[in-house]
Design a protein around this motif. Structure first.
Motif, short mmCIF file in Angstrom:
data_model
loop_
_atom_site.label_atom_id
_atom_site.label_comp_id
_atom_site.label_asym_id
_atom_site.label_seq_id
_atom_site.Cartn_x
_atom_site.Cartn_y
_atom_site.Cartn_z
N ASP A 236 0.87 -1.22 -0.23
CA ASP A 236 0.12 -0.01 -0.09
C ASP A 236 0.83 1.16 -0.03
N ASP A 239 2.21 1.69 -3.33
CA ASP A 239 1.15 2.28 -4.30
C ASP A 239 1.05 3.84 -4.03
N LYS A 243 1.52 6.75 -6.99
CA LYS A 243 0.42 7.58 -7.27
C LYS A 243 0.82 8.87 -7.11
#
Length: 306
Positions: A236, A239, A243
């Motif tokens: 996570d 990620d 992003k």
């Protein structure tokens, strides 16, 4: 974007600056260096090649008043009276000698130059350049005699390895001039003397530093802070970092609210990030973030590697 294609070396002086704490001497030359056209080409390569993608700063002082910075006055004198270059080069070398107090700071050859014909964002500007060579490099020279060759091993300056340098550009005089630097030494307390003790710099509040600073804060939040407040997997975190970078790569203009909604999405994460952003900037004594600014692709590329 900075372009040195048509840059000219108007004049250059050189001195030798030792380490004051170690009892080294300061040698100040009496007159500028006379250079041939070929020597000028080599010097410009040595001086300017490391500045292909510079970050920009302003000269400042401990109380924030840039007019108290000695280098501000030395550079200003040269910009207004170019014939004062050599006199001011001696002042610059003296100033560098006075701040070379850490015992690990190396002695070196210092060049101070007046440069013209630099193109910065489409505008022609002039600059005062300060360049220091701290490390000598061995090179071989073959000399031909009447009937045989002799080999000599000499120590000298590697023209592709500038140790320390700065360009004080004749822009933003009212803010302490626009400055970019090179410092190949980046470890230990002695590494700070060039940027902090000698030059005394603060980042320009431009798109490069705004982009760089915000991406740095986002990285610090994801890698260090978020796990203290929420249960998140390593995947996570990766990620979120991806992003963050992707947002800056795909947008020309930064919008803080849009960034937070696209990257963090959840209200509790957004609120947590906002608090961290504010606290981090206060701790680092950075300016509050602008809610909107033009994104610097150069800064995105550099931070992406980090």
């Amino acid at each position: 974007m900075i372009n040195f294609t048509n840059c000219t070396l108007e004049q250059v002086s050189a001195h030798q600056v030792g380490n004051k704490t170690n009892g080294d001497e300061l040698y100040l030359s009496d007159k500028p260096i006379s250079v041939t056209q070929h020597q000028e080409e080599l010097l410009l390569r040595y001086f300017l090649k490391p500045f292909n993608q510079p970050e920009f700063y302003h000269l400042t002082f401990s109380n924030g008043d840039h007019t108290l910075n000695p280098l501000y006055h030395f550079a200003k004198s040269v910009f207004y009276a170019p014939e004062s270059l050599h006199e001011n080069s001696r002042n610059i070398a003296q100033h560098l000698y006075e701040v070379s107090e850490h015992p690990n700071i190396k002695a070196g050859d210092v060049f101070i130059a007046e440069l013209s014909g630099i193109e910065l964002d489409g505008q022609l500007v002039e600059a005062v350049g300060i360049f220091k060579s701290e490390n000598k490099h061995a090179f071989l020279q073959l000399e031909r005699g009447a009937s045989s060759c002799a080999l000599q091993c000499l120590d000298g300056i590697h023209i592709d390895k500038l140790d320390k340098g700065c360009l004080i550009i004749n822009l933003d005089e009212d803010k302490g001039y626009k400055v970019c630097i090179v410092d190949k030494v980046n470890k230990g307390d002695e590494a700070q003397y060039w940027k902090e003790n000698f030059l005394q710099l603060e980042p320009c509040n431009d798109k490069y530093h705004q982009t760089k600073d915000f991406l740095s804060i986002a990285r610090q939040y994801v890698t260090k802070q978020i796990a203290e407040e929420f249960e998140v997997e390593q995947t996570d975190k990766i990620d979120l970092l991806n992003k963050s970078v992707e947002y800056f790569k795909t947008h020309e203009q930064f919008d803080k609210q849009e960034f937070e909604e696209q990257v963090f999405q959840q209200p509790e994460l957004i609120e947590s990030f906002q608090k961290f952003d504010q606290h981090y900037r206060e701790e680092m004594e950075w300016d509050p973030v602008d809610t909107s600014f033009e994104i610097s692709p150069q800064a995105v590329k550099k931070q992406s590697r980090v």
